[in-house]
Design an enzyme around this catalytic site. Sequence first.
Site, PDB file in Angstrom:
ATOM      1  N   HIS A  44      -7.401   4.059   1.270  1.00  0.00           N
ATOM      2  CA  HIS A  44      -6.569   4.672   2.346  1.00  0.00           C
ATOM      3  C   HIS A  44      -7.328   4.808   3.551  1.00  0.00           C
ATOM      4  O   HIS A  44      -8.287   5.505   3.966  1.00  0.00           O
ATOM      5  CB  HIS A  44      -5.955   5.836   1.765  1.00  0.00           C
ATOM      6  CG  HIS A  44      -4.837   6.312   2.684  1.00  0.00           C
ATOM      7  ND1 HIS A  44      -3.588   5.332   2.967  1.00  0.00           N
ATOM      8  CD2 HIS A  44      -4.419   7.405   3.272  1.00  0.00           C
ATOM      9  CE1 HIS A  44      -2.783   6.069   3.691  1.00  0.00           C
ATOM     10  NE2 HIS A  44      -3.358   7.395   3.890  1.00  0.00           N
ATOM     11  N   ASP A  47       0.744  -1.074   0.019  1.00  0.00           N
ATOM     12  CA  ASP A  47       0.089   0.119   0.000  1.00  0.00           C
ATOM     13  C   ASP A  47       0.872   1.337   0.118  1.00  0.00           C
ATOM     14  O   ASP A  47       1.806   1.330   0.417  1.00  0.00           O
ATOM     15  CB  ASP A  47      -0.928   0.009   1.183  1.00  0.00           C
ATOM     16  CG  ASP A  47      -2.166  -0.872   1.157  1.00  0.00           C
ATOM     17  OD1 ASP A  47      -2.432  -1.481  -0.007  1.00  0.00           O
ATOM     18  OD2 ASP A  47      -3.110  -0.713   2.153  1.00  0.00           O
ATOM     19  N   ASP A  48       0.103   2.260  -0.383  1.00  0.00           N
ATOM     20  CA  ASP A  48       0.696   3.767  -0.448  1.00  0.00           C
ATOM     21  C   ASP A  48       2.077   4.055  -1.139  1.00  0.00           C
ATOM     22  O   ASP A  48       2.935   4.846  -0.887  1.00  0.00           O
ATOM     23  CB  ASP A  48       1.390   4.048   1.265  1.00  0.00           C
ATOM     24  CG  ASP A  48       0.411   3.867   2.261  1.00  0.00           C
ATOM     25  OD1 ASP A  48      -1.061   3.861   2.061  1.00  0.00           O
ATOM     26  OD2 ASP A  48       0.584   3.567   3.477  1.00  0.00           O
TER      27      ASP A  48
END
Length: 303
Positions: free
Chosen positions: A134, A13-14
């Site tokens: 998110h 993620d991210d």
Amino acid sequence: LRMLQVKLIITGDDFGYCPRRNQGIVDCFLAGAISNVSLLVNGSAAADAAKLARRYNIPIGLHANLSEGSPVCEVLKTNSSLLNQDGFFHGKMGFRTALSKGLLNMSEVKQELKAQVELFHELTGHLPPHMDGHQHVHVLPEVRHVFAEVLEEYGIKYTRVPIEPGLHNCDWIPPSLMDFYLGVEEDSFNTVDVFTKHGIRWPDIYIGLSTMGRNMSVSSVRSAIDGAVLRLTAEAPRSGTVTIELMVHPGYPSVPPVGGCGEGPDDFSQSWERLHELQTLIKPELQSYYKSRNIQLCSFKDL
């Protein structure tokens, strides 16, 4: 269990958060330790991330962000219910508070989600095969409906529903964090019907809350996967394929002021835990565990 083929999507993620996060995620992918990434299009290094994904052929989806940093939709950058007094998104908990007080305009949520899909398309040259939220904003009340509509409009088939089997037994998670996780779980249960109605799919099993940061180890990942597969097969004996998404956050720690989504990097991204995840994921013991369990790493387009 031997007869089962397990398809495991390990999502970093991210992606796009900062150059050091990007580098860590790419190193992980090249080591065969993750198989998929989720891009923050409002991240300070999003364009760089998209280039890296293209260069190394990394399967990439969209990490929709309504809680950290700045919107990407021009119209919403100045005057919008999604912003606090400082002109940034409300934050992980602030977003939830504003939502529960009825302060968020859902048409603005939809506008921003669509703008993020469009920017993703612009950066990568394709629509995202999967799209999640998110800080798990996509399963929140009201937001879940708008999120599902956007996915359906763009023909995005896959998402993430963060219901982690065995979460309740994880006594190493501090109470305050566990409260947040149980909230996410409850929101997720209430989202299943909405996503189903819109024809959206997700893997059979989600893992990632119990194995985050300092809690990630070869044994925590192994027992989370083994436990989840055992539970699933006990409930409904099956042969064939079980699909799992393991959410991870590897990277080299951010060094301020570089990074973030408009406000600079948060504590989570600056912590040693990013590197700890990276170092754990690339361990050969983990790779040989996957082989021993007939676990094949893949991405959403392989499902």
